[in-house]
Motif scaffolding. Sequence first.
Motif, mmCIF file in Angstrom:
data_model
loop_
_atom_site.group_PDB
_atom_site.id
_atom_site.type_symbol
_atom_site.label_atom_id
_atom_site.label_comp_id
_atom_site.label_asym_id
_atom_site.label_seq_id
_atom_site.Cartn_x
_atom_site.Cartn_y
_atom_site.Cartn_z
ATOM 1 N N GLN A 136 42.950 32.899 36.641
ATOM 2 C CA GLN A 136 41.582 32.403 36.622
ATOM 3 C C GLN A 136 41.016 32.254 38.027
ATOM 4 O O GLN A 136 39.864 32.611 38.289
ATOM 5 C CB GLN A 136 41.531 31.051 35.892
ATOM 6 C CG GLN A 136 40.130 30.514 35.670
ATOM 7 C CD GLN A 136 39.299 31.406 34.761
ATOM 8 O OE1 GLN A 136 39.831 32.006 33.825
ATOM 9 N NE2 GLN A 136 38.003 31.515 35.030
ATOM 10 N N ALA A 137 41.816 31.748 38.942
ATOM 11 C CA ALA A 137 41.329 31.460 40.291
ATOM 12 C C ALA A 137 41.235 32.699 41.168
ATOM 13 O O ALA A 137 40.268 32.859 41.926
ATOM 14 C CB ALA A 137 42.234 30.423 40.958
ATOM 15 N N CYS A 138 42.228 33.572 41.099
ATOM 16 C CA CYS A 138 42.335 34.673 42.061
ATOM 17 C C CYS A 138 42.043 36.057 41.496
ATOM 18 O O CYS A 138 41.738 36.977 42.270
ATOM 19 C CB CYS A 138 43.737 34.673 42.687
ATOM 20 S SG CYS A 138 44.131 33.167 43.610
ATOM 21 N N PHE A 139 42.137 36.221 40.178
ATOM 22 C CA PHE A 139 41.985 37.561 39.603
ATOM 23 C C PHE A 139 40.699 37.750 38.814
ATOM 24 O O PHE A 139 40.115 38.840 38.842
ATOM 25 C CB PHE A 139 43.185 37.891 38.705
ATOM 26 C CG PHE A 139 44.248 38.695 39.386
ATOM 27 C CD1 PHE A 139 44.518 39.996 39.017
ATOM 28 C CD2 PHE A 139 44.990 38.146 40.423
ATOM 29 C CE1 PHE A 139 45.495 40.747 39.652
ATOM 30 C CE2 PHE A 139 45.969 38.869 41.069
ATOM 31 C CZ PHE A 139 46.220 40.179 40.685
ATOM 32 N N THR A 140 40.268 36.723 38.103
ATOM 33 C CA THR A 140 39.094 36.894 37.247
ATOM 34 C C THR A 140 37.886 37.466 37.994
ATOM 35 O O THR A 140 37.233 38.394 37.498
ATOM 36 C CB THR A 140 38.727 35.568 36.573
ATOM 37 O OG1 THR A 140 39.801 35.164 35.716
ATOM 38 C CG2 THR A 140 37.457 35.711 35.746
ATOM 39 N N PRO A 141 37.562 36.976 39.203
ATOM 40 C CA PRO A 141 36.393 37.539 39.895
ATOM 41 C C PRO A 141 36.562 39.000 40.316
ATOM 42 O O PRO A 141 35.563 39.695 40.525
ATOM 43 C CB PRO A 141 36.254 36.631 41.130
ATOM 44 C CG PRO A 141 37.029 35.406 40.821
ATOM 45 C CD PRO A 141 38.160 35.865 39.953
ATOM 46 N N HIS A 142 37.807 39.442 40.449
ATOM 47 C CA HIS A 142 38.064 40.774 41.012
ATOM 48 C C HIS A 142 38.604 41.765 39.979
ATOM 49 O O HIS A 142 38.747 42.952 40.302
ATOM 50 C CB HIS A 142 39.076 40.659 42.157
ATOM 51 C CG HIS A 142 38.655 39.706 43.231
ATOM 52 N ND1 HIS A 142 37.633 39.988 44.108
ATOM 53 C CD2 HIS A 142 39.098 38.464 43.555
ATOM 54 C CE1 HIS A 142 37.471 38.965 44.945
ATOM 55 N NE2 HIS A 142 38.344 38.030 44.627
ATOM 56 N N TRP A 143 38.910 41.309 38.775
ATOM 57 C CA TRP A 143 39.550 42.190 37.808
ATOM 58 C C TRP A 143 38.708 43.415 37.446
ATOM 59 O O TRP A 143 39.266 44.522 37.299
ATOM 60 C CB TRP A 143 39.953 41.428 36.551
ATOM 61 C CG TRP A 143 40.643 42.295 35.544
ATOM 62 C CD1 TRP A 143 40.258 42.573 34.279
ATOM 63 C CD2 TRP A 143 41.868 43.044 35.746
ATOM 64 N NE1 TRP A 143 41.143 43.425 33.671
ATOM 65 C CE2 TRP A 143 42.141 43.741 34.551
ATOM 66 C CE3 TRP A 143 42.740 43.180 36.827
ATOM 67 C CZ2 TRP A 143 43.254 44.557 34.402
ATOM 68 C CZ3 TRP A 143 43.851 44.011 36.671
ATOM 69 C CH2 TRP A 143 44.103 44.676 35.476
ATOM 70 N N PRO A 144 37.385 43.316 37.286
ATOM 71 C CA PRO A 144 36.624 44.543 36.986
ATOM 72 C C PRO A 144 36.833 45.635 38.034
ATOM 73 O O PRO A 144 36.961 46.814 37.694
ATOM 74 C CB PRO A 144 35.170 44.047 36.968
ATOM 75 C CG PRO A 144 35.285 42.620 36.554
ATOM 76 C CD PRO A 144 36.530 42.120 37.238
ATOM 77 N N ARG A 145 36.891 45.261 39.293
ATOM 78 C CA ARG A 145 37.116 46.247 40.351
ATOM 79 C C ARG A 145 38.527 46.816 40.262
ATOM 80 O O ARG A 145 38.723 48.032 40.372
ATOM 81 C CB ARG A 145 36.904 45.588 41.723
ATOM 82 C CG ARG A 145 37.232 46.510 42.885
ATOM 83 C CD ARG A 145 37.116 45.806 44.214
ATOM 84 N NE ARG A 145 35.736 45.457 44.533
ATOM 85 C CZ ARG A 145 35.332 45.091 45.740
ATOM 86 N NH1 ARG A 145 36.193 45.013 46.736
ATOM 87 N NH2 ARG A 145 34.077 44.797 45.958
ATOM 88 N N LEU A 146 39.509 45.960 40.065
ATOM 89 C CA LEU A 146 40.896 46.414 39.941
ATOM 90 C C LEU A 146 41.056 47.331 38.734
ATOM 91 O O LEU A 146 41.673 48.393 38.811
ATOM 92 C CB LEU A 146 41.833 45.214 39.814
ATOM 93 C CG LEU A 146 41.984 44.327 41.053
ATOM 94 C CD1 LEU A 146 42.589 42.987 40.670
ATOM 95 C CD2 LEU A 146 42.862 45.005 42.081
#
Length: 324
Positions: A136-146
Amino acid sequence: MVIRYELTGMDLGEVRFAVSPLTELTLSLRSFRDPGRYPLHLPWLHEVRSVRADLDAGALTSLTNDRLWTPDLLTPRPASPLTRVEEQFETLAAADPRRLAAELAELHGGDVPAALTGSPAVVLRRVVRALREYWQACFTPHWPRLRALLEADVAHRARETVQHGSARMFAELTHGVRLVDNVVEVRLRSPVTYTRTTAGDGLTLVPSVFCRGVSAPISAAEPPFLMYGARGVGTLWQRAAAPAGTALVDLLGRTRAELLTDLADPASSTELAARRGTTVSAVNQHLRVLRASGLLVSARTGRSVVYRRTDLGDGLVGRRSPAG
């Protein structure tokens, strides 16, 4: 050491690709333990540094060892390219706690860190909770890009298989992997050697932005799958170019204007898709129109097609071409 997966009968046609959010989450912990080995991810590591202070660092750092190995239970074989992390968390929460305890003991040579000692059931709950909070803290904001970069890699490998055959696709995954007759040979640094058939299971190939070479389950009892480094990771954390100007958007539409602006330096459609968090097929449609309009030219470099702006494209964006 070598792992051999024997593809028998029709299993050669059952080689499949999939994306595993939980695997990415787990493998990323290695970059926290030894960031110097993952320089391409330093921008992301810097960005999430502040939120990491509120996470269960004791549990998370104990899920890797000095060799940067991780428990097999936390890098599961995904069912499809559309696997959701919540599904994987639910499966992990329902796993046998004794299995995680045994894998942690093997991971740490019997000397399990204090954060993950105690009742196996309690340890499993702590690990699941720590990983959920980390996601939630480190991946959710970046998951679409990943996810966009991983899916672009899957699409590329599928095209390679259709156009050039499985042997070439395996050879180009990464150093140390090759297909000999119907046997996939995987050379690893870890002291693991086994041979097993993929009959009934098939072989799943999982791209990863946090895998620098190739990785596979250390146990022959695990379903056959390989994790390998995805293409285009070097562009993953690059900032997109400044937003396109209003006049350019009015002329071309926002997506094409932004792609043209992004191409201040030559790039492939895979790189552009990763930057924009979209699919390669969608990007390619726009690039074809821009090229047909004389705003871009393309050239093949190795296995990739690289696009660059023409003088006309530079003029529309408002920048001089290198020659000018």
